[in-house]
Each structure stands twice: as C-alpha cells, then as structure tokens.
Design an enzyme around this catalytic site. Structure first.
Site, PDB file in Angstrom:
ATOM      1  N   LYS A   1       5.305 -17.831  68.924  1.00 21.49           N
ATOM      2  CA  LYS A   1       5.826 -16.404  69.306  1.00 21.49           C
ATOM      3  C   LYS A   1       4.780 -15.536  69.661  1.00 21.49           C
ATOM      4  O   LYS A   1       3.987 -15.575  68.800  1.00 21.49           O
ATOM      5  CB  LYS A   1       6.931 -16.064  68.220  1.00 21.49           C
ATOM      6  CG  LYS A   1       8.048 -15.402  68.487  1.00 21.49           C
ATOM      7  CD  LYS A   1       8.991 -15.250  67.242  1.00 21.49           C
ATOM      8  CE  LYS A   1      10.247 -14.498  67.559  1.00 21.49           C
ATOM      9  NZ  LYS A   1      10.941 -14.046  66.196  1.00 21.49           N
TER      10      LYS A   1
HETATM   11  O1  G3P Z   1      14.648 -11.564  65.720  1.00 18.82           O
HETATM   12  C1  G3P Z   1      14.472 -10.461  65.504  1.00 18.82           C
HETATM   13  C2  G3P Z   1      14.661  -9.971  64.268  1.00 18.82           C
HETATM   14  O2  G3P Z   1      14.085 -10.577  63.143  1.00 18.82           O
HETATM   15  C3  G3P Z   1      14.652  -8.390  64.125  1.00 18.82           C
HETATM   16  O3  G3P Z   1      15.713  -8.066  63.491  1.00 18.82           O
HETATM   17  O4  G3P Z   1      17.108  -6.550  62.464  1.00 18.82           O
HETATM   18  O5  G3P Z   1      14.907  -6.464  61.889  1.00 18.82           O
HETATM   19  O6  G3P Z   1      15.733  -5.635  64.035  1.00 18.82           O
HETATM   20  P1  G3P Z   1      15.748  -6.439  62.870  1.00 18.82           P
END
Ligand code: G3P
Length: 275
Positions: free
Chosen positions: A97
């Site tokens: 990634k």
């Molecule tokens: O896949 C991306 C994710 O882990 C970020 O999620 O909810 O922290 O914006 P969030």
C-alpha cells in the site's frame, strides 16, 4: 462486489474469514497500531513479524495490503520491496500500500513521490494498492502508474465536507450519497458531493478508459455506505469488522426467527435430530 476486511486485528480477521464471505484484507499503520495496543493489553507475546504472517496465512488465497511507512521515494521503494520479499512468500498474497502523495515535502520541496513509487513497484511486478485517494484525478494517475488497486476514502471526504461547513457529526453517521443541501446548494469538495460520489466518479472514469485497476471503496463507516459502494460499481469495499456484521442484521430477521422457533412442530424437528 468483493468484500475485504479493513483491520489488522487477528481475532477479527479470523472470525470474518470464518463466515466464508471475505475476499481480502487491508491494513494501514493506524489499524496496525490498534491491533498492537490490543495485543499489549492482553499480555500476549508475539513479534509483529509472526503476527503479520499469521494474518497472511488466514487470508491465504486472497490479497492482503501492507502499507509502507517511509515518506521519501527511494525509501518507500526500498521498504515496499523489503516488505514484499519478507512477507509474500508466506502465502503469496501480499500487495503493497502506497499513499498517492505522502504530503510531507522533502528538502527540495518534492511532495509527489507516491505516484513514482507506484510506478516503480508495479513495474517490478509488485502489486500496489494506492491509498489516501481523495479525488478522481489522483485515482486516474495511480491507475496510469500501474496500481492494481486504488483506495478512495469515502468516509473521510464526508467528514471533510461536514467539517468545512460546521456540521457536527459522529464518525458512523450516514452522509447522503447524493450530497447534503444547505441554503439551496449541495455542499461539495471541489465537485465531489460525498464519499460515495468520489467512488462513483472513479468507477465511471475507469470504465470509460477501460482501466484495469480495481476500485476499493475505503473508509466505509456503515452498512448504507457499503450498499451504495456496490450500487456505485466499486469492485471492492473494505469494511471494518463492525460494518461487516451490520450487513447481516435486520430487526425483522430476528423477529422472524423468534416466530419460527416458537412454532416448531416437535415431530418435524425430531425427524432429523435422532438421525
Ligand atoms: O481503509 C481506510 C480506513 O482504514 C480509514 O478508515 O474510518 O479511519 O476513515 P477511517
């Protein structure tokens, strides 16, 4: 639409794979930190290397994203190659990634090194998941650079639009895919009216130009966004464990089961019980 689990927690990954409907795993440094904090709490002694290897084995046959932490081009390439060399042999399912743009300029002010890293690693045959995508243009460039996956962060775009417009919200609150209207105007971020709109626009562009990169709808906070990702044509949605569980829940399913259970005819049940 494929469903990945967005987690670095072994217990969650193991359980979700146990249901037989998970097609891959995405991790990032914040998710790994959460998993390590949890491990430390539990007192379990295991190295990060062994821990990640366990995840890869559980996910065997499906892709797992491991993210680089370096910020400069050469270092990101080196780290990406090392991560791939170290972990891909375990179950042949690693992708690396890479942030589309690390956003920490170097001494020369260069700030756009992620995309070159995507190109270099992809050319070397290492599958790349290009992450932290917030515009269709970033996704287009990542796909042109050879990324296997691009990850638009839907929920975080919704957060951004709400914050910029002083709308208070909880992280899991639903944000309308068609945008939020205020004073007769749909709020937007440079033409993007919601996280799902971002996903949909990327899907459309990839379709028009027949680009092979797969769109992973990421930063998904609730089941409606997961459904809307599917409707938008995302190839994949990566979902936290809690959201995966939400996909299975409906009040009437529970109620229906209670009624069925109350109505069981004993002789019917006995037919199979004693066999
Ligand atoms: O896949 C991306 C994710 O882990 C970020 O999620 O909810 O922290 O914006 P969030």
């Amino acid at each position: 639409m494929k469903i990945f689990i967005d987690s670095a927690r072994l217990d969650e990954i193991e359980q979700a794979f146990g249901y037989g409907i998970i097609d891959g795993v995405t991790t990032n440094p914040s998710l790994l930190k959460k998993a390590v904090d949890k491990l430390e709490e539990s007192g379990e002694k295991i190295t990060i290397e062994e821990y990640l290897k366990k995840i890869l084995k559980i996910a065997k046959g499906t892709p797992v994203s491991l993210e680089v932490t370096e910020l400069k081009q050469d270092k990101m390439i080196d780290q990406g190659k090392k991560l791939y060399k170290m972990f891909n042999p375990v179950a042949n399912n690693v992708n690396i990634k890479i942030p589309v743009n690390p956003s920490f300029p170097d001494e020369e002010g260069r700030d756009f090194e992620g995309i070159q890293v995507v190109k270099t690693l992809s050319k070397a045959g290492i599958p790349v998941n290009c992450t932290l995508i917030f515009t269709p243009e970033q996704a287009l460039l990542a796909a042109k650079a050879g990324a296997k996956y691009v990850s638009p962060f839907a929920g975080r775009i919704d957060d951004y639009i709400r914050k910029n417009n002083n709308i208070s919200f909880k992280k899991t609150d639903y944000y309308p895919a068609e945008g939020f209207e205020e004073n007769g105007k749909i709020l937007d971020d440079n033409g993007i009216v919601s996280g799902i709109d971002l996903v949909a626009q990327i899907v459309d562009i990839f379709h028009i130009y027949n680009l092979k990169a797969e769109v992973i709808a990421a930063s998904i906070r609730n089941s409606i966004q997961a459904r809307e990702s599917a409707l938008a044509g995302a190839h994949i949605a990566t979902l936290p464990y809690g959201v995966i569980m939400q996909l299975l829940v409906h009040y009437k399913t529970k109620e229906g089961m209670k009624n069925f259970t109350d109505d069981i005819v004993p002789e019917y049940e006995k037919l199979t019980r004693d066999k």
